[in-house]
Design an enzyme around this catalytic site. Structure first.
Site, PDB file in Angstrom:
ATOM      1  N   GLU A 263      53.453 -42.722 -99.796  1.00  0.00           N
ATOM      2  CA  GLU A 263      53.951 -42.156 -98.535  1.00  0.00           C
ATOM      3  C   GLU A 263      53.529 -40.699 -98.542  1.00  0.00           C
ATOM      4  O   GLU A 263      53.994 -39.908 -99.366  1.00  0.00           O
ATOM      5  CB  GLU A 263      55.474 -42.322 -98.457  1.00  0.00           C
ATOM      6  CG  GLU A 263      56.041 -42.009 -97.089  1.00  0.00           C
ATOM      7  CD  GLU A 263      56.537 -40.590 -97.010  1.00  0.00           C
ATOM      8  OE1 GLU A 263      55.785 -39.726 -96.504  1.00  0.00           O
ATOM      9  OE2 GLU A 263      57.658 -40.327 -97.467  1.00  0.00           O
ATOM     10  N   CYS A 300      59.780 -35.665 -94.570  1.00  0.00           N
ATOM     11  CA  CYS A 300      58.525 -36.285 -94.159  1.00  0.00           C
ATOM     12  C   CYS A 300      58.596 -36.796 -92.727  1.00  0.00           C
ATOM     13  O   CYS A 300      57.563 -37.064 -92.112  1.00  0.00           O
ATOM     14  CB  CYS A 300      58.157 -37.415 -95.110  1.00  0.00           C
ATOM     15  SG  CYS A 300      59.519 -38.543 -95.475  1.00  0.00           S
TER      16      CYS A 300
END
Length: 505
Positions: A263, A300
């Site tokens: 990720e 994020c």
């Protein structure tokens, strides 16, 4: 409970020193010395993980569920000490760490419940057809099986929920895969106390000690050695695009290539449609400012870009955003390196002739203050750097002339973790046009919300097309994340004596 780190690695049930050390760099409080990991530590941990797999990988679902719940209980038994060391190392407020600890223990228990139900096994059964012509069909069964030892890299921005006992570790352990964690050097003390909790759970439940190891610090060779070790069958990673891509390439270049579930970040664009902007421009601006600066923007899912149609409503929106951002005090960032990268990102924006500054501030040392810039749709598409993530509280308003231009802009985005539509009833036709584009770009599409905040539930997808993640079919949050560490196996004509509980219920 006062926690003083030992500075040791946990490798297959043993707490080990190293030949060299490194110092933690806390936001406040004392610095501590930690043993630096070596390739030998990696080899020892990986071999122990392989040995553990032959029992743990074939343990019952009830046994693994009990282990996961024991880890959660041992973490909770160290709650105050975890909050104290975590706050010292990261500068995160106590309330944030308490919430993150709850998320960590919650997802451990969620996976325990999930595997007990057995649905994740995706059982399939085709009966034998001995009389079928022109040839009989055998009996065939299918199950999902654990893949083997998994390497996990701790994240800088989530010292609990995405690190030592975080989502990757919980999913792998639930699947039946031993885990070797490469701890993040931003919070080694937090990593150690969580490893102590896992060690205690191992001893309580009697699982093989090789089921979990934590290796701290060390040179780049340590991380590379872990990824390339032949016993490792998959890698979970949360971090930068550059670091993740380098490890992804290592995984692909191995003699036996393995999956890399990285990720890697996102700018999480929001598309504010005209009727919504007309009805609540000020509210949307205030909401964006809150989401943009939450946790100093170190998420994020931080929504770094807002796309609006030019006009007075867009003016109201930007004015409200600037006003709200101007009230945000400087916040401590997780590491000196992250703080420097944020200042570099701000410098990159402030020197471009394709953007106009709406709010600029000075950030120094480990403190960050918000910044806001503006550009046009045409300039955004022409300048690729404007779509690159700046990790921190920096936002960009992109003004377009028409809804057609907004749709075209959406098509130009790279892969994202999230995309968002802000709309009212009168925006339905425009939203229908945008939705097919946005769902191709992201793993999660929101309507009338802000993406900071990821629910740990069955239906969550935290991932997306590259460069948001390296595997668009996977998620690192929610129960579906267990699929990363399983593979389907078909069994043909298996006699009754070989049918385990997994086949039967």
């Amino acid at each position: 409970m006062v926690f003083v780190p030992t500075g040791k690695h946990l490798v297959a049930g043993e707490w080990l020193d190293g030949e060299s050390t490194f110092q933690s760099s806390p936001a406040h409080g004392p610095s501590h010395s930690f043993a630096a990991g070596t390739v030998e530590h990696v080899n020892r941990a990986c071999e122990a993980a392989e040995d553990a797999f032959w029992t743990y990988g074939y343990s019952t679902r009830a046994e693994r569920a009990a282990f996961l719940r024991a880890i959660a209980e041992e973490i909770e038994a160290r709650a105050e000490a975890i909050t104290e060391i975590g706050s010292q190392e990261t500068g995160l407020p106590e309330a944030r760490l308490q919430g993150e600890r709850g998320r960590t223990t919650g997802q451990l228990r969620l996976f325990a419940d999930h595997i007990e139900k057995g649905e994740y096994l995706d059982r399939r059964f085709d009966q034998a057809l001995p009389d079928r012509q022109p040839a009989p069909r055998p009996e065939i069964r299918l199950l999902q099986r654990p893949i083997g030892p998994v390497a996990v890299f701790g994240a800088s921005n989530f010292p609990l929920a995405f690190s030592t006992a975080g989502g990757d570790t919980a999913a792998a352990l639930a699947a039946g895969c031993p885990v070797v964690v490469k701890g993040h050097s931003a919070h080694p003390g937090t990593g150690e106390i969580i490893a102590q909790a896992i060690d205690a759970a191992i001893r309580r439940t009697g699982v093989h000690p090789g089921v979990f190891s934590l290796i701290q610090g060390g040179s780049r060779d340590v991380g590379h050695g872990l990824v390339k070790h032949p016993r490792i069958k998959a890698v979970g990673f949360t971090g930068s695009l550059g670091g993740g891509r380098a490890l992804f390439d290592l995984c692909a270049a191995r003699p036996e290539p393995i999956p890399f579930f990285g990720e890697l970040g996102s700018v999480n664009p929001m598309f504010l449609l005209p009727e919504a902007l007309k009805a609540r421009a000020e509210t949307l601006g205030q909401g964006w400012a809150g989401s943009l600066t939450m946790g100093a923007g170190q998420f994020c899912t931080n929504p770094g870009i807002a796309v609006v149609v030019k006009g007075s409503d867009a003016d109201r929106f930007t004015a409200a955003t600037v006003e709200a951002l101007g009230k945000v005090a400087p916040q401590t960032m997780l590491t000196d390196g992250i703080a420097k990268a944020y200042r570099d990102g701000q410098e990159r924006f402030s020197t471009r002739n394709t953007v106009k500054a709406l709010l600029t501030t000075e950030s120094s040392d480990r403190k960050a203050s918000p910044n806001l810039y503006e550009t046009t749709g045409e300039q955004f598409l022409a300048d690729h750097a404007l779509g690159e993530e700046v990790f921190g509280p920096l936002g960009l308003v992109v003004r377009v002339d028409t809804l057609d231009e907004m749709e075209n802009l959406a098509r130009g985005f790279e892969g994202q973790l999230t995309t968002t539509i802000h709309m009212d009833g009168g925006d339905l036709d425009a939203a229908r046009r945008l939705l097919p584009v946005l769902e191709r770009k992201a793993g999660r599409v929101l309507v009338n919300g802000f993406p900071t905040g990821v629910e740990v539930v069955d239906s969550m997808v935290h991932g997306g097309p590259y460069p948001a993640s390296t595997n668009f079919g996977a998620t690192s949050v929610g129960t579906m994340s267990i699929r990363r560490f399983l593979r389907p196996v078909s069994y043909q004509n298996l006699p009754e004596g070989l049918l385990s509980e997994n086949f039967l219920g």
